[in-house]
Design a protein around this motif. Sequence first.
Motif, PDB file in Angstrom:
ATOM      1  N   UNK A   6       8.912  44.939  24.087  1.00 31.57           N
ATOM      2  CA  UNK A   6      10.003  45.792  23.608  1.00 31.57           C
ATOM      3  C   UNK A   6      10.482  45.304  22.248  1.00 31.57           C
ATOM      4  N   UNK A   7      10.604  46.221  21.325  1.00 31.77           N
ATOM      5  CA  UNK A   7      11.113  45.897  19.985  1.00 31.77           C
ATOM      6  C   UNK A   7      11.475  47.185  19.284  1.00 31.77           C
ATOM      7  N   UNK A   8      12.379  47.090  18.337  1.00 35.28           N
ATOM      8  CA  UNK A   8      12.653  48.220  17.457  1.00 35.28           C
ATOM      9  C   UNK A   8      11.963  47.896  16.136  1.00 35.28           C
ATOM     10  N   UNK A   9      11.051  48.781  15.726  1.00 38.09           N
ATOM     11  CA  UNK A   9      10.227  48.534  14.546  1.00 38.09           C
ATOM     12  C   UNK A   9      10.404  49.685  13.572  1.00 38.09           C
ATOM     13  N   UNK A  10      11.282  49.466  12.598  1.00 41.90           N
ATOM     14  CA  UNK A  10      11.472  50.398  11.494  1.00 41.90           C
ATOM     15  C   UNK A  10      11.874  49.567  10.288  1.00 41.90           C
TER      16      UNK A  10
ATOM     17  N   UNK B 283      22.189  34.927   6.948  1.00 44.41           N
ATOM     18  CA  UNK B 283      22.459  35.926   5.916  1.00 44.41           C
ATOM     19  C   UNK B 283      21.357  35.930   4.869  1.00 44.41           C
ATOM     20  N   UNK B 284      20.899  34.735   4.458  1.00 43.59           N
ATOM     21  CA  UNK B 284      19.809  34.660   3.485  1.00 43.59           C
ATOM     22  C   UNK B 284      18.523  35.218   4.076  1.00 43.59           C
ATOM     23  N   UNK B 285      18.280  34.907   5.328  1.00 44.69           N
ATOM     24  CA  UNK B 285      17.074  35.386   6.003  1.00 44.69           C
ATOM     25  C   UNK B 285      17.027  36.908   6.026  1.00 44.69           C
ATOM     26  N   UNK B 286      18.141  37.533   6.404  1.00 43.05           N
ATOM     27  CA  UNK B 286      18.178  38.994   6.509  1.00 43.05           C
ATOM     28  C   UNK B 286      18.135  39.658   5.131  1.00 43.05           C
ATOM     29  N   UNK B 287      18.707  39.007   4.128  1.00 39.43           N
ATOM     30  CA  UNK B 287      18.618  39.570   2.781  1.00 39.43           C
ATOM     31  C   UNK B 287      17.183  39.533   2.263  1.00 39.43           C
ATOM     32  N   UNK B 288      16.493  38.442   2.530  1.00 41.11           N
ATOM     33  CA  UNK B 288      15.146  38.263   1.991  1.00 41.11           C
ATOM     34  C   UNK B 288      14.121  39.149   2.685  1.00 41.11           C
ATOM     35  N   UNK B 289      14.161  39.187   4.007  1.00 36.45           N
ATOM     36  CA  UNK B 289      13.112  39.875   4.763  1.00 36.45           C
ATOM     37  C   UNK B 289      13.469  41.295   5.178  1.00 36.45           C
ATOM     38  N   UNK B 290      14.745  41.609   5.213  1.00 34.35           N
ATOM     39  CA  UNK B 290      15.146  42.864   5.837  1.00 34.35           C
ATOM     40  C   UNK B 290      15.360  42.647   7.328  1.00 34.35           C
ATOM     41  N   UNK B 291      16.022  43.612   7.976  1.00 33.55           N
ATOM     42  CA  UNK B 291      16.476  43.398   9.346  1.00 33.55           C
ATOM     43  C   UNK B 291      15.338  43.274  10.340  1.00 33.55           C
ATOM     44  N   UNK B 292      14.270  44.070  10.182  1.00 33.62           N
ATOM     45  CA  UNK B 292      13.199  44.008  11.185  1.00 33.62           C
ATOM     46  C   UNK B 292      12.549  42.629  11.217  1.00 33.62           C
ATOM     47  N   UNK B 293      11.986  42.199  10.090  1.00 33.51           N
ATOM     48  CA  UNK B 293      11.252  40.934  10.117  1.00 33.51           C
ATOM     49  C   UNK B 293      12.190  39.753  10.326  1.00 33.51           C
ATOM     50  N   UNK B 294      13.382  39.798   9.751  1.00 30.61           N
ATOM     51  CA  UNK B 294      14.332  38.703   9.951  1.00 30.61           C
ATOM     52  C   UNK B 294      14.705  38.566  11.428  1.00 30.61           C
ATOM     53  N   UNK B 295      14.903  39.694  12.105  1.00 33.16           N
ATOM     54  CA  UNK B 295      15.251  39.623  13.529  1.00 33.16           C
ATOM     55  C   UNK B 295      14.103  39.041  14.346  1.00 33.16           C
ATOM     56  N   UNK B 296      12.865  39.276  13.923  1.00 40.48           N
ATOM     57  CA  UNK B 296      11.724  38.682  14.623  1.00 40.48           C
ATOM     58  C   UNK B 296      11.657  37.182  14.375  1.00 40.48           C
TER      59      UNK B 296
END
Length: 377
Positions: free
Chosen positions: A91-95, A151-164
């Motif tokens: 299960x994952x949200x992938x967009x 915060x740096x992680x989500x800025x750099x990768x975007x929400x999908x990849x950062x959440x992974x």
Amino acid sequence: MVTEPDTLVAGATGLIGRWLTAELLTRGRSVAATVRDAPVREGELRGWLREHGADDRALTVIGADVRRPDLGIAPDDARRLLSVQDVYNTAAVFHFGLDRDKARRVNVDGALNVLHHAARLPRLRRLVHVSGYRVSGAEPLPYPAPEDRLARLYRHYGAYEASKHEADAALRAVAAATAVPLTLINPATVIGHSRTGESGQYIGLADMVEKLWTGRLPALAGSRNTFVPVVTVDYLARFMAAVPEHDRDMLHAHWVLDQATPELPELVALLARHLGVRAPRVTLPVGLVRRLPRALTRTEPETLTFLSDDRYSTASADTLAGAAGLSHPPVADALRRWADRLVAERFGATRPPLPGALTSAAGTRTYVAGDRTHAEP
């Protein structure tokens, strides 16, 4: 036929989940599949499984939502799952362009909810979680991570990849603390079935194929050595189904990808030759593309982090595959069949009346590739 399930698949209606469920049923496993909106989705899932040759009589469908504690599973259904040995979380949200909180609720909190449910199963053998080839093995992230780091992680990768990334760190830490045997599957870009090309997913690399087909890919981002590895969905399903029989340590992480995947420029050139269209002749550095206006590049910024020259060790996956008697199908053939299917389905706009076929109509342009005829408005 009523059977006690020995396997639980969370996210069974998604791309990986449904192919994995079909593979497990074909192997004689009794599968409990968790789905949201069970009254509606159960019929869709069973219909898809039957269409693909799987016997769904050993399938139990459970209404659940990974975003909820205890997965929102009703008490009677929870008792039916006490026989489960192996738990798969697909299960994952992938967009791309996701809201951070929405991504975290499924990809981080949802992953932990599945882990906590698995930890309470008396017969648990292994939890198998789908991560990503650009996630595990990156710079280690502590869990819980300080907010400034997140915060740096989500800025750099975007929400999908950062959440992974965040989920990977969380699962490693919590599985160790709760003594849950964990395998992290780090798949490459998942393409269609090696024989039929069928995928059902039209984002990511598939979007690049659509731009190539419609003449909207004048240039590639990356370099001549950019490596975007792929894996066919049927190989990935077979590999994942074999994991609990072969992994024995408390923690395993496998990079599941075909090392024979051509570098991105050659991959695109291969598909262009097959589709009878012009391949882009210019390759632009990722840093330059990132600075250009999105209206000009027509590129989703979050996809640029996947355009790397990095290579990935598949040693542990290769060892398991050898023990399980698995081998990748020829990658060039698989890519061609996947491209055929994408075009036949008009990149998700329609499904062909027969596998690999799309009836031509007035005002369409057609071409023949291999043994299939495709049409495009």
